[in-house]
Design a protein around this motif. Structure first.
Motif, mmCIF file in Angstrom:
data_model
loop_
_atom_site.group_PDB
_atom_site.id
_atom_site.type_symbol
_atom_site.label_atom_id
_atom_site.label_comp_id
_atom_site.label_asym_id
_atom_site.label_seq_id
_atom_site.Cartn_x
_atom_site.Cartn_y
_atom_site.Cartn_z
ATOM 1 N N ASN A 76 15.316 -34.486 -35.649
ATOM 2 C CA ASN A 76 14.319 -34.379 -34.660
ATOM 3 C C ASN A 76 13.020 -33.995 -35.256
ATOM 4 O OD1 ASN A 76 13.065 -34.293 -32.403
ATOM 5 N ND2 ASN A 76 13.980 -32.328 -31.620
ATOM 6 N N GLY A 77 12.393 -35.139 -35.883
ATOM 7 C CA GLY A 77 10.979 -35.045 -36.425
ATOM 8 C C GLY A 77 9.984 -34.730 -35.336
ATOM 9 N N SER A 78 10.331 -34.813 -34.140
ATOM 10 C CA SER A 78 8.948 -34.436 -33.061
ATOM 11 C C SER A 78 9.022 -33.139 -32.652
ATOM 12 C CB SER A 78 9.184 -35.706 -31.862
ATOM 13 O OG SER A 78 10.310 -35.393 -31.211
ATOM 14 N N ARG A 79 9.757 -32.420 -33.069
ATOM 15 C CA ARG A 79 9.879 -30.906 -32.837
ATOM 16 C C ARG A 79 8.578 -30.229 -32.732
ATOM 17 N NH1 ARG A 79 14.292 -28.487 -36.632
ATOM 18 N NH2 ARG A 79 15.395 -30.498 -36.183
ATOM 19 N N THR A 80 8.281 -29.303 -31.973
ATOM 20 C CA THR A 80 6.785 -28.682 -32.095
ATOM 21 C C THR A 80 6.847 -27.101 -32.454
ATOM 22 O OG1 THR A 80 7.042 -28.282 -29.912
ATOM 23 C CG2 THR A 80 5.659 -29.994 -30.219
ATOM 24 N N TYR A 81 5.686 -26.951 -33.178
ATOM 25 C CA TYR A 81 5.568 -25.562 -33.700
ATOM 26 C C TYR A 81 5.373 -24.487 -32.333
ATOM 27 C CZ TYR A 81 5.432 -26.895 -38.421
ATOM 28 O OH TYR A 81 5.712 -27.455 -39.604
ATOM 29 N N GLU A 82 5.738 -23.315 -32.103
ATOM 30 C CA GLU A 82 5.549 -22.719 -30.786
ATOM 31 C C GLU A 82 5.005 -21.445 -31.176
ATOM 32 O OE1 GLU A 82 6.225 -24.008 -27.966
ATOM 33 O OE2 GLU A 82 7.315 -25.646 -28.931
ATOM 34 N N LEU B 239 -2.628 -19.555 -39.121
ATOM 35 C CA LEU B 239 -3.259 -18.412 -38.381
ATOM 36 C C LEU B 239 -2.936 -18.405 -36.991
ATOM 37 C CD1 LEU B 239 -6.602 -18.356 -40.252
ATOM 38 C CD2 LEU B 239 -5.259 -16.329 -40.195
ATOM 39 N N ALA B 240 -2.675 -19.610 -36.644
ATOM 40 C CA ALA B 240 -2.503 -20.082 -34.896
ATOM 41 C C ALA B 240 -1.046 -19.364 -34.946
ATOM 42 C CB ALA B 240 -2.808 -21.458 -34.594
ATOM 43 N N ARG B 241 -0.247 -19.683 -35.766
ATOM 44 C CA ARG B 241 1.237 -19.333 -35.531
ATOM 45 C C ARG B 241 1.190 -17.874 -35.679
ATOM 46 N NH1 ARG B 241 5.320 -22.052 -39.236
ATOM 47 N NH2 ARG B 241 6.803 -21.249 -37.361
ATOM 48 N N ARG B 242 0.351 -17.345 -36.498
ATOM 49 C CA ARG B 242 0.417 -15.736 -36.270
ATOM 50 C C ARG B 242 -0.320 -15.040 -34.971
ATOM 51 N NH1 ARG B 242 0.111 -13.611 -42.244
ATOM 52 N NH2 ARG B 242 1.627 -15.031 -43.097
ATOM 53 N N GLY B 243 -0.785 -15.822 -34.164
ATOM 54 C CA GLY B 243 -1.446 -15.579 -32.977
ATOM 55 C C GLY B 243 -2.887 -15.373 -32.855
ATOM 56 N N TYR B 244 -3.691 -15.857 -33.785
ATOM 57 C CA TYR B 244 -4.868 -15.824 -33.799
ATOM 58 C C TYR B 244 -5.458 -17.071 -33.229
ATOM 59 C CZ TYR B 244 -4.679 -12.177 -37.337
ATOM 60 O OH TYR B 244 -4.285 -11.141 -38.061
ATOM 61 N N ALA B 245 -6.574 -16.869 -32.252
ATOM 62 C CA ALA B 245 -7.157 -18.131 -31.715
ATOM 63 C C ALA B 245 -7.980 -18.640 -32.759
ATOM 64 C CB ALA B 245 -8.201 -17.284 -30.624
ATOM 65 N N VAL B 246 -7.780 -19.955 -32.936
ATOM 66 C CA VAL B 246 -8.512 -20.827 -34.100
ATOM 67 C C VAL B 246 -9.661 -21.756 -33.446
ATOM 68 C CG1 VAL B 246 -8.016 -22.110 -35.710
ATOM 69 C CG2 VAL B 246 -6.618 -20.450 -35.672
ATOM 70 N N ASP C 101 2.218 -35.598 -37.238
ATOM 71 C CA ASP C 101 1.998 -34.250 -37.789
ATOM 72 C C ASP C 101 1.178 -33.208 -36.504
ATOM 73 O OD1 ASP C 101 3.377 -34.138 -40.107
ATOM 74 O OD2 ASP C 101 1.821 -35.185 -41.106
ATOM 75 N N MET C 102 -0.002 -34.023 -36.243
ATOM 76 C CA MET C 102 -1.099 -33.374 -35.096
ATOM 77 C C MET C 102 0.007 -32.869 -33.970
ATOM 78 S SD MET C 102 -3.877 -32.798 -36.165
ATOM 79 C CE MET C 102 -4.631 -32.323 -34.464
ATOM 80 N N ARG C 103 0.682 -33.565 -33.479
ATOM 81 C CA ARG C 103 1.686 -33.297 -32.195
ATOM 82 C C ARG C 103 2.463 -32.248 -32.226
ATOM 83 N NH1 ARG C 103 1.464 -38.679 -31.432
ATOM 84 N NH2 ARG C 103 3.476 -39.417 -32.596
ATOM 85 N N ARG C 104 2.958 -31.878 -33.588
ATOM 86 C CA ARG C 104 3.589 -30.611 -33.587
ATOM 87 C C ARG C 104 2.789 -29.452 -33.534
ATOM 88 N NH1 ARG C 104 5.243 -33.132 -38.702
ATOM 89 N NH2 ARG C 104 6.832 -34.704 -37.985
ATOM 90 N N LEU C 105 1.504 -29.659 -33.548
ATOM 91 C CA LEU C 105 0.724 -28.274 -33.461
ATOM 92 C C LEU C 105 0.109 -28.078 -32.007
ATOM 93 C CD1 LEU C 105 -1.855 -28.879 -36.573
ATOM 94 C CD2 LEU C 105 0.398 -27.962 -36.447
ATOM 95 N N GLU C 106 0.547 -29.173 -31.080
ATOM 96 C CA GLU C 106 -0.099 -28.973 -29.597
ATOM 97 C C GLU C 106 0.274 -27.841 -29.024
ATOM 98 O OE1 GLU C 106 1.019 -32.604 -28.418
ATOM 99 O OE2 GLU C 106 2.861 -32.160 -27.192
ATOM 100 N N HIS C 107 1.291 -27.030 -29.143
ATOM 101 C CA HIS C 107 1.456 -25.773 -28.448
ATOM 102 C C HIS C 107 0.675 -24.398 -29.107
ATOM 103 C CE1 HIS C 107 5.273 -27.791 -26.615
ATOM 104 N NE2 HIS C 107 4.123 -28.143 -26.041
#
Ligand SMILES: Cc1cc2nc3c(=O)[nH]c(=O)nc-3n(C[C@H](O)[C@H](O)[C@H](O)COP(=O)(O)OP(=O)(O)OC[C@H]3O[C@@H](n4cnc5c(N)ncnc54)[C@H](O)[C@@H]3O)c2cc1C
Ligand code: SF4
Ligand code: SF4
Length: 457
Positions: A129-135, A160-167, A197-203
């Motif tokens: 499932n390559g379309s899963r996203t980063y949460e 940085l975004a995965r660590r909760g910083y607003a980017v 690749d970009m779609r996985r970052l959308e959340h």
């Protein structure tokens, strides 16, 4: 390397399918084709799961390819995707165009073909499932500005975004992805692949401000006044090298990066007849293959050394030759001639002399030997470098590849809170983006900024 291939080693790679050269030059469609599931499993089973995985050590982002190969070999494509995406926010792109630094390190290569590690990354993403996203895991109250959204900026933003910083990303181009989307030709990497690749970052909490050129539209240091607690600069290498020979400003002489950017932006510069491309790197080869697809009669690369010294990725040179690109070695342009437009290139014949500082034999002119090559267009592809005029006074310098160098271990510049990076390939740029983000996180948490475990490459 002390690891020896053991057991029933399979030396031959499952051939990577591709569209035939005569057919593929009629379009910009991707040339390489995906393995079938069965082919992928068979190829992954060639991996002998070395106790010391040289392949992983050779990867600038430490991608755990040994593990994903094992998972694919067992038919566990879902598991393989999880392994890949854990370390790699540009896996879709890298599955197609990474220069695969892992493969020359693979021990199977001692007795045959190295495992097709890169191509199997693509297969994993296609069949798992390559379309899963980063949460988003948590939210912090500090914001970071990222200047430039190529692979370095994207990776820094991801960490940085995965660590909760607003980017917030400030990007001068209307395209995100840097040189990857602006210049890598779609016959190697379709824009849709970057979109995956970009779609996985959308959340993740990443805001984009495009069309903002930092240095012109606002100053880097203004970003602190806007409330950003730290800044990452990943502006890539967009200032083209120029060839200082008579006639270099004649109409019909193009600069490679500008040429590729305009072709892939849909604005096709007039080109036809015989096209000479000056240079021996990947950009020159991409130009040579691009003009074939634009319908020129002849595409000729002029290179001042020989094939052995050519810096371009071998696989690409082979593909270019198969498509009909001609390469003339040991020639160096000394003049472009023409009345109103370029009509010929005068080349000095060269021979190889002693080694230079790059460890390659230096090209030296053969006195009195010149050739005149009639041409209709010329593309100059002799390198590019970072444009530091936008970010003066930060203790930055440019390395031999034209890339911004800050502190190579921590990516700190001489100004507190500002970090910088970039790389000669996608995966090298990603490695600096990750390293910088680790440093930024330490800086924002009030910890000492020390090198992270991953060593600079
Ligand atoms: C034709 C070509 C083919 C290539 N093929 C491959 C390949 O097959 N495999 C591979 O691994 N690598 C390849 N590369 C190299 C790879 O693309 C680069 O190494 C990589 O993109 C560098 O990433 P980066 O983030 O450092 O910079 P970039 O990708 O250049 O991104 C920098 C970004 O910063 C933006 N920017 C610049 N200045 C400013 C400013 N002042 N304000 C705001 N934004 C700014 C730019 O618009 C850009 O989007 C290729 C390069 C070229 C030119
Ligand atoms: S890919 Fe090659 S080097 Fe890596 S673990 Fe497998 S056999 Fe060993
Ligand atoms: S990212 Fe590139 S170097 Fe790293 S494992 Fe994948 S193909 Fe190999």
């Amino acid at each position: 390397m002390d690891e020896k291939p053991r057991g029933r080693l399979k030396p031959d790679r499952v051939p990577i399918p591709s569209i035939k050269p005569a057919e593929r030059i009629s379009s910009f469609d991707e040339c390489l084709l995906l393995y079938t599931k069965e082919q992928a499993i068979e190829e992954a089973q060639r991996c002998i799961q070395c106790a010391r995985p040289w392949c992983v050590e050779a990867c600038p982002i430490d991608q755990d390819c040994r593990l994903y190969l094992k998972q694919i070999a067992e038919g566990d494509f879902e598991g393989a995707v999880g392994t890949i995406l854990k370390d790699n926010p540009m896996a879709s792109c890298l599955g197609k165009v990474c220069y695969s630094y892992c493969e020359p390190a693979c021990v199977i290569g001692k007795r045959g073909d190295p495992v097709a590690i890169r191509h199997l990354k693509w297969a994993a993403l296609a069949y798992g499932n390559g379309s899963r996203t980063y949460e988003l895991e948590w939210i912090r109250d500090k914001a970071v500005a990222i200047v430039g959204f190529g692979p370095a900026g994207l990776t820094a933003a991801w960490v940085l975004a995965r660590r909760g910083y607003a980017v917030t990303v400030f990007e001068s181009s209307h395209k995100l992805g840097g040189l990857v989307t602006q210049t890598i030709p779609p016959y190697r990497l379709s824009p849709e692949t970057f979109g995956e690749d970009m779609r996985r970052l959308e959340h993740l909490k990443i805001e984009f401000r495009q069309g903002v050129r930092v240095g012109d539209d606002l100053d880097v240091k203004d970003l602190f006044d806007m409330g950003y607690a730290a800044i990452f600069i990943g502006i890539g290498t967009h200032k083209p090298g120029t060839l200082n020979v008579p006639g270099n400003d004649l109409p019909g002489v193009y600069i490679a990066l500008d040429f590729l950017k305009s072709v892939f932006d849909g604005d096709r510069p007039p080109i036809g007849g015989t096209v000479a491309i000056i240079g021996g790197g990947d950009v020159a080869v991409d130009c040579s293959r691009t003009v074939l697809r634009l319908g020129v009669d002849k595409s000729i690369i002029l290179y001042r050394r020989t094939r052995d010294e050519m810096p371009a990725f071998d696989e690409e040179v082979e593909d270019a030759l198969a498509e009909g690109v001609e390469v003339r070695y040991l020639v160096s342009p000394i003049e472009f001639r023409g009345r109103d437009v370029v009509e010929s290139v005068v080349c000095q014949k060269m021979e190889l002399g002693p080694l230079d500082e790059s460890g390659r034999r230096r090209p030296v002119p053969v006195k009195g030997e010149e050739i005149v090559l009639p041409v209709d267009h010329v593309i100059v592809a002799i390198g590019q470098k970072a444009d530091l005029s936008v970010i003066p006074d930060m203790g930055l310098r440019i390395d031999k590849d034209g890339i911004v160098v800050a502190n190579p271990e921590t990516c700190e510049t001489s100004i507190e809170g500002i970090f910088a990076g970039g790389g000669r390939s996608i995966v090298h740029a990603m490695a600096t983006g990750r390293r910088a983000a680790e440093s930024i996180a330490k800086y924002l948490e009030g910890k000492a900024v020390t090198p992270t475990a991953a060593s600079p490459q």
